[in-house]
Scaffold this active site. Structure first.
Site, PDB file in Angstrom:
ATOM      1  N   ASP A 187      40.975  34.553  43.843  1.00 16.52           N
ATOM      2  CA  ASP A 187      40.622  34.914  45.218  1.00 16.52           C
ATOM      3  C   ASP A 187      39.426  35.861  45.305  1.00 16.52           C
ATOM      4  OD1 ASP A 187      42.393  33.344  46.549  1.00 16.52           O
ATOM      5  OD2 ASP A 187      43.916  34.903  46.836  1.00 16.52           O
ATOM      6  N   ASP A 224      48.328  32.571  41.943  1.00 16.51           N
ATOM      7  CA  ASP A 224      48.413  33.342  43.191  1.00 16.51           C
ATOM      8  C   ASP A 224      47.337  32.960  44.199  1.00 16.51           C
ATOM      9  OD1 ASP A 224      46.339  34.312  41.694  1.00 16.51           O
ATOM     10  OD2 ASP A 224      46.791  36.418  42.006  1.00 16.51           O
ATOM     11  N   THR A 248      43.140  30.676  37.309  1.00 13.96           N
ATOM     12  CA  THR A 248      43.893  31.913  37.050  1.00 13.96           C
ATOM     13  C   THR A 248      45.280  31.557  36.539  1.00 13.96           C
ATOM     14  OG1 THR A 248      44.981  33.825  38.071  1.00 13.96           O
ATOM     15  CG2 THR A 248      44.416  32.060  39.553  1.00 13.96           C
ATOM     16  N   ARG A 302      50.026  39.680  37.566  1.00 12.80           N
ATOM     17  CA  ARG A 302      49.496  40.683  38.511  1.00 12.80           C
ATOM     18  C   ARG A 302      50.496  40.897  39.650  1.00 12.80           C
ATOM     19  NH1 ARG A 302      43.067  39.956  39.119  1.00 12.80           N
ATOM     20  NH2 ARG A 302      43.168  42.030  40.002  1.00 12.80           N
ATOM     21  N   ARG A 334      34.428  41.406  35.540  1.00 11.78           N
ATOM     22  CA  ARG A 334      34.506  41.845  36.934  1.00 11.78           C
ATOM     23  C   ARG A 334      33.180  42.545  37.205  1.00 11.78           C
ATOM     24  NH1 ARG A 334      39.820  40.350  37.632  1.00 11.78           N
ATOM     25  NH2 ARG A 334      41.081  40.761  35.817  1.00 11.78           N
ATOM     26  N   CYS A 335      32.656  42.395  38.396  1.00 12.43           N
ATOM     27  CA  CYS A 335      31.337  42.959  38.706  1.00 12.43           C
ATOM     28  C   CYS A 335      31.425  43.733  40.007  1.00 12.43           C
ATOM     29  CB  CYS A 335      30.316  41.824  38.814  1.00 12.43           C
ATOM     30  SG  CYS A 335      28.698  42.357  39.382  1.00 12.43           S
ATOM     31  N   GLY A 351      66.318  30.459  30.870  1.00 14.85           N
ATOM     32  CA  GLY A 351      67.724  30.735  31.150  1.00 14.85           C
ATOM     33  C   GLY A 351      68.040  32.219  31.179  1.00 14.85           C
ATOM     34  N   GLY A 373      39.806  37.286  35.758  1.00 19.82           N
ATOM     35  CA  GLY A 373      40.539  37.144  34.490  1.00 19.82           C
ATOM     36  C   GLY A 373      40.324  35.755  33.894  1.00 19.82           C
ATOM     37  N   ASP A 401      47.796  33.262  37.091  1.00 18.09           N
ATOM     38  CA  ASP A 401      48.793  33.879  37.980  1.00 18.09           C
ATOM     39  C   ASP A 401      49.362  32.951  39.063  1.00 18.09           C
ATOM     40  OD1 ASP A 401      48.181  36.168  36.545  1.00 18.09           O
ATOM     41  OD2 ASP A 401      46.711  36.860  38.022  1.00 18.09           O
TER      42      ASP A 401
HETATM   43  P1  ATP Z   1      42.061  36.983  38.788  1.00 19.80           P
HETATM   44  O1  ATP Z   1      42.944  37.450  39.890  1.00 19.80           O
HETATM   45  O2  ATP Z   1      42.571  35.799  38.079  1.00 19.80           O
HETATM   46  O3  ATP Z   1      41.656  38.047  37.821  1.00 19.80           O
HETATM   47  P2  ATP Z   1      39.897  37.130  40.699  1.00 19.80           P
HETATM   48  O4  ATP Z   1      38.705  36.266  40.911  1.00 19.80           O
HETATM   49  O5  ATP Z   1      40.791  37.326  41.893  1.00 19.80           O
HETATM   50  O6  ATP Z   1      40.670  36.501  39.469  1.00 19.80           O
HETATM   51  P3  ATP Z   1      38.810  39.813  40.900  1.00 19.80           P
HETATM   52  O7  ATP Z   1      38.650  40.864  39.877  1.00 19.80           O
HETATM   53  O8  ATP Z   1      39.560  40.140  42.139  1.00 19.80           O
HETATM   54  O9  ATP Z   1      39.441  38.564  40.141  1.00 19.80           O
HETATM   55  O10 ATP Z   1      37.339  39.315  41.358  1.00 19.80           O
HETATM   56  C1  ATP Z   1      36.363  38.901  40.412  1.00 19.80           C
HETATM   57  C2  ATP Z   1      34.989  39.319  40.855  1.00 19.80           C
HETATM   58  O11 ATP Z   1      34.664  38.708  42.112  1.00 19.80           O
HETATM   59  C3  ATP Z   1      34.809  40.823  41.109  1.00 19.80           C
HETATM   60  O12 ATP Z   1      34.576  41.568  39.956  1.00 19.80           O
HETATM   61  C4  ATP Z   1      33.582  40.816  42.015  1.00 19.80           C
HETATM   62  O13 ATP Z   1      32.400  40.650  41.258  1.00 19.80           O
HETATM   63  C5  ATP Z   1      33.828  39.567  42.863  1.00 19.80           C
HETATM   64  N1  ATP Z   1      34.473  39.971  44.133  1.00 19.80           N
HETATM   65  C6  ATP Z   1      35.744  40.371  44.327  1.00 19.80           C
HETATM   66  N2  ATP Z   1      35.976  40.713  45.619  1.00 19.80           N
HETATM   67  C7  ATP Z   1      34.798  40.531  46.257  1.00 19.80           C
HETATM   68  C8  ATP Z   1      34.359  40.717  47.619  1.00 19.80           C
HETATM   69  N3  ATP Z   1      35.186  41.158  48.575  1.00 19.80           N
HETATM   70  N4  ATP Z   1      33.073  40.424  47.899  1.00 19.80           N
HETATM   71  C9  ATP Z   1      32.223  39.974  46.941  1.00 19.80           C
HETATM   72  N5  ATP Z   1      32.575  39.784  45.667  1.00 19.80           N
HETATM   73  C10 ATP Z   1      33.832  40.054  45.307  1.00 19.80           C
END
Ligand code: ATP
Length: 321
Positions: free
Chosen positions: A103, A129, A125, A171, A72-73, A185, A11, A127
């Site tokens: 994360d 988190d 992020t 989230r 996201r990929c 408040g 995000g 969040d």
């Molecule tokens: P936010 O929580 O702020 O959206 P984030 O980095 O946690 O950020 P995710 O959608 O969980 O958001 O992860 C972003 C991208 O990181 C995923 O689309 C993917 O390409 C890669 N990714 C997530 N988990 C894994 C994993 N276990 N191994 C490899 N790549 C990962």
């Protein structure tokens, strides 16, 4: 290290641009080549990679979002995708990579480090988190945006003597909600991390508040809590007869010009990420804890657990009477 790559993933968050700027300019000041990778790991796999100069990051410190775009990929979650990403790094001569994200993005960075690419994560992020750090880039701006919006909802809600249920982002985490609970408040805060008041308890509190002469009731609902904001508002109105509205703040919380706090930490963290790469470090994540900038092994950081401050949660209740 000769060539440093930078990408934003997951995000978006206000301050990501300030981080990119700090990465690019710190790297250039050390005589390194810098390339920007578009749309997170998608651009890494497809080779959407472009050299960046100092001018490419001018006039962005004050802008929300990310000039590199984020995505996201799914392909990158699989070992095949990770291998393709590492190969593309070699094709473009990227021997150091800064990953700005949460994360999930750090899990991807860790995989790349395992494939021989030096990687550093920077927590970006709204969040908050991420367990290893007290601060994540974007949180300060997002919580201020939410707080200001809720102030406005409160003005109209007080004038009409209504009850307001306001849903904020986060989230699975309740940090934005808890901060708004205290800083706006609110009469009640519903968090994913806590056993919250039941609907019956909430309704009773609202009726008791009316009997005490309170003109409005503000309930902050975290998006990850078990309550649906619209259904909850309907139920409150049905039982109490008090006009009740649900407001879902949504994506406005993710945009806007970053606050000074976000710009400062983004600049420091982006620059530290480059310093770490130049010191030969890899598989680390930059953090800010108890007033100091630190870095942790990514695996260690991902195993840490974060919890909501009990003191702040108790305070939100004490101050709501
Ligand atoms: P936010 O929580 O702020 O959206 P984030 O980095 O946690 O950020 P995710 O959608 O969980 O958001 O992860 C972003 C991208 O990181 C995923 O689309 C993917 O390409 C890669 N990714 C997530 N988990 C894994 C994993 N276990 N191994 C490899 N790549 C990962």
């Amino acid at each position: 290290i000769n060539t440093i790559g930078v990408l934003t993933s997951g995000g978006d968050a206000p301050g990501m641009n300030a981080t990119i700027r700090a990465v690019v300019r710190t790297a250039l000041s050390k005589g390194k080549k810098v390339v920007g990778i578009k749309r997170g790991y998608n651009g890494l796999i497809s080779g959407d990679i472009h050299e960046m100069g100092s001018k490419d990051v001018s006039d962005i410190i004050q802008r929300g979002g990310t000039i590199l775009h984020t995505a996201r990929c799914l392909e990158f979650i699989k070992p095949e995708g990770q291998k393709r990403g590492a190969e593309m790094c070699k094709v473009f001569g990227i021997d150091g990579l800064v990953v700005i994200g949460g994360d999930g993005s750090f899990k991807g960075a860790e995989k790349l480090a395992g494939l021989g690419i030096n990687t550093i994560g920077v927590p970006g992020t709204i969040d908050l988190d991420i367990a290893c750090t007290d601060y994540t880039i974007g949180f300060d701006t997002a919580v201020n945006t939410a707080m200001e919006a809720i102030d406005k909802v409160r003005d109209t809600s007080t004038s009409h003597e209504r009850c307001s249920v306001v849903e904020v982002m986060g989230r699975d985490a309740g940090y934005i909600a808890l901060w708004c609970g205290i800083t706006n408040g609110a009469e009640a805060v519903l968090l994913p991390e806590k056993k919250n008041m039941s609907q019956e308890e909430l309704i009773r509190m609202i009726i008791e508040n009316r009997n005490k002469g309170k003109r409005h009731n503000l309930i902050i609902n975290a998006e990850g809590s078990s309550e649906d904001s619209v259904k909850l508002a309907k139920k409150i109105e049905e039982v109490t007869g008090i006009s009740t509205r649900a407001t879902i703040l949504g994506h406005l919380q993710r945009g806007g010009s970053p606050s000074a706090v976000d710009r400062m930490h983004a600049s420091m963290m982006g620059s530290i990420a480059v310093d770490l790469l130049c010191e030969g470090k890899s598989n680390r994540v930059v953090a800010y804890k108890e007033g100091k900038y630190l870095d942790y092994d990514i695996n260690e950081a991902l195993e840490m657990q974060k919890s909501i401050s009990e003191k702040r949660y108790d305070l939100s209740k004490i101050l709501s009477i």
